[in-house]
Design a protein around this motif. Structure first.
Motif, mmCIF file in Angstrom:
data_model
loop_
_atom_site.group_PDB
_atom_site.id
_atom_site.type_symbol
_atom_site.label_atom_id
_atom_site.label_comp_id
_atom_site.label_asym_id
_atom_site.label_seq_id
_atom_site.Cartn_x
_atom_site.Cartn_y
_atom_site.Cartn_z
ATOM 1 N N ARG A 53 -72.285 62.849 -6.453
ATOM 2 C CA ARG A 53 -71.746 62.729 -7.812
ATOM 3 C C ARG A 53 -72.036 63.997 -8.607
ATOM 4 N NH1 ARG A 53 -70.601 58.174 -11.142
ATOM 5 N NH2 ARG A 53 -70.586 58.694 -13.352
ATOM 6 N N CYS A 68 -61.700 64.381 -7.600
ATOM 7 C CA CYS A 68 -62.005 63.044 -7.091
ATOM 8 C C CYS A 68 -61.198 62.741 -5.834
ATOM 9 C CB CYS A 68 -61.708 61.989 -8.163
ATOM 10 S SG CYS A 68 -62.967 61.879 -9.459
ATOM 11 N N THR A 74 -67.334 59.073 -0.916
ATOM 12 C CA THR A 74 -67.359 58.398 -2.225
ATOM 13 C C THR A 74 -67.756 56.928 -2.141
ATOM 14 O OG1 THR A 74 -64.971 58.023 -2.005
ATOM 15 C CG2 THR A 74 -65.682 59.965 -3.261
ATOM 16 N N TRP A 127 -65.955 52.818 -5.705
ATOM 17 C CA TRP A 127 -65.366 54.120 -6.018
ATOM 18 C C TRP A 127 -64.352 54.016 -7.145
ATOM 19 C CZ3 TRP A 127 -65.575 58.814 -6.884
ATOM 20 C CH2 TRP A 127 -64.476 59.673 -6.867
ATOM 21 N N ARG A 146 -64.825 56.568 -10.040
ATOM 22 C CA ARG A 146 -63.769 57.553 -10.321
ATOM 23 C C ARG A 146 -63.381 57.512 -11.794
ATOM 24 N NH1 ARG A 146 -58.475 58.124 -11.021
ATOM 25 N NH2 ARG A 146 -57.361 59.840 -9.962
#
Length: 311
Positions: free
Chosen positions: A30, A76, A85, A91, A95
């Motif tokens: 992240r 992303c 992810t 996710w 996101r």
């Protein structure tokens, strides 16, 4: 922790992770994702003609907000394609949070630029990394030698009062709460800011340029807080002394196991707590060995004894 340095840097032992078993995106992933979004956006801004870059007191435009959201969506998608992810159900949430965070960043940056009177001058400024790029910085040590270091600064701002170095962090500022000009290195754990100040001055071609170096916690959890200080002669003297202690320990092959109890159910350091059962036994070993004269400089740097404890 010298023990983790020995394992990770010299023996090249690293924890194995299987992305397919990961439910959520890791904190490290992240952080890398957010860094890349901010780097791309600021780099694009710096590629514009100077007249199209916002002044310190000028807010980012609606077009800028749309652009950073688009960049966040692009990055992303790239990370999702790499399979790092986590599970889709988590996710989707992460996101949306990343895109919203990128948009909020510009509002927070409006406040930062207005308060400091600065504007971005460089993004991801690398030194000592590329053969045709800026050379490593040389940090003087107390014994007369110098230490060559390489790295990359997330962002350098310029203003009438000098340079501002910004190192983005996506975690919590709690471990940095004691950071100040009087305690600029966190017992040897937070050395980036002074090194980056040397690199920013080298980029500016002025070894005496005023520099303020800061960690910027660009997350909702971090509250977009700033932690840092002006890098003056006193700060440099303190940090170079710390670097000298670290260098001597490495040269002399002293890698004591110095575990720190995170105080929670999670493994703070896989080298200190490889089985996840805690560090109580390793802490007892540290308490025994810390009194060895060979370890005194390191022990005093990282975990000074309280008054009267030496007896």
């Amino acid at each position: 922790c010298p023990w983790s340095y020995l394992g990770e840097r010299l023996l090249e032992v690293v924890p194995a992770e299987d992305p397919s078993q990961q439910l959520e995106m890791s904190a490290m992933t992240r952080g890398s994702l957010v860094h890349e979004v901010l780097e791309r956006f600021v780099s694009e801004v710096l590629a514009r003609p100077p007249g199209r870059r916002p002044a310190p007191a000028e807010p980012w435009s609606a077009g800028d907000h749309a652009r950073i959201r688009a960049i966040a969506a692009e990055v992303c998608a790239e990370y999702e394609a790499q399979g790092v992810t986590g599970r889709p159900v988590f996710w989707r949430r992460d996101r949306a949070q990343v895109v919203a965070l990128a948009d909020r960043f510009l509002f927070e940056d409006d406040r930062h630029r207005s308060a400091s009177g600065t504007r971005p001058a460089a993004a991801e400024h690398a030194f000592g990394v590329h053969p045709d790029g800026p050379p490593p910085v040389r940090i003087p040590l107390p014994d007369g030698r110098s230490l060559s270091l390489r790295g990359a600064i997330d962002r350098i701002d310029e203003g009438p009062a000098g340079l501002v170095v910004l190192d983005y962090k996506t975690g919590t500022p709690a471990p940095y709460s004691g950071l100040s000009a009087d305690a600029p290195d966190g017992g040897g754990t937070h050395l980036q800011l002074v090194v980056y100040a040397f690199a920013a001055r080298a980029r500016a071609g002025d070894p005496a340029a005023p520099v303020r170096s800061e960690y910027w916690f660009v997350s909702d959890r971090g509250g977009f807080a700033h932690r840092g200080y002006a890098v003056d002669d006193g700060v440099v003297a303190r940090v170079t002394t710390t670097l000298g202690t670290i260098v001597r320990g490495i040269e002399e092959g002293r890698f004591p196991h110095h575990p720190v109890d995170g105080g929670g159910p999670f493994v703070t350091c896989p080298w200190c707590d490889p089985d996840g059962l805690g560090v109580a036994e390793a802490r007892r070993g540290w308490e025994r060995m810390r009194h060895d004269p060979a370890l005194a400089p390191y022990a005093q740097l990282t975990e000074p004894l309280g008054e009267g404890a030496a007896g």
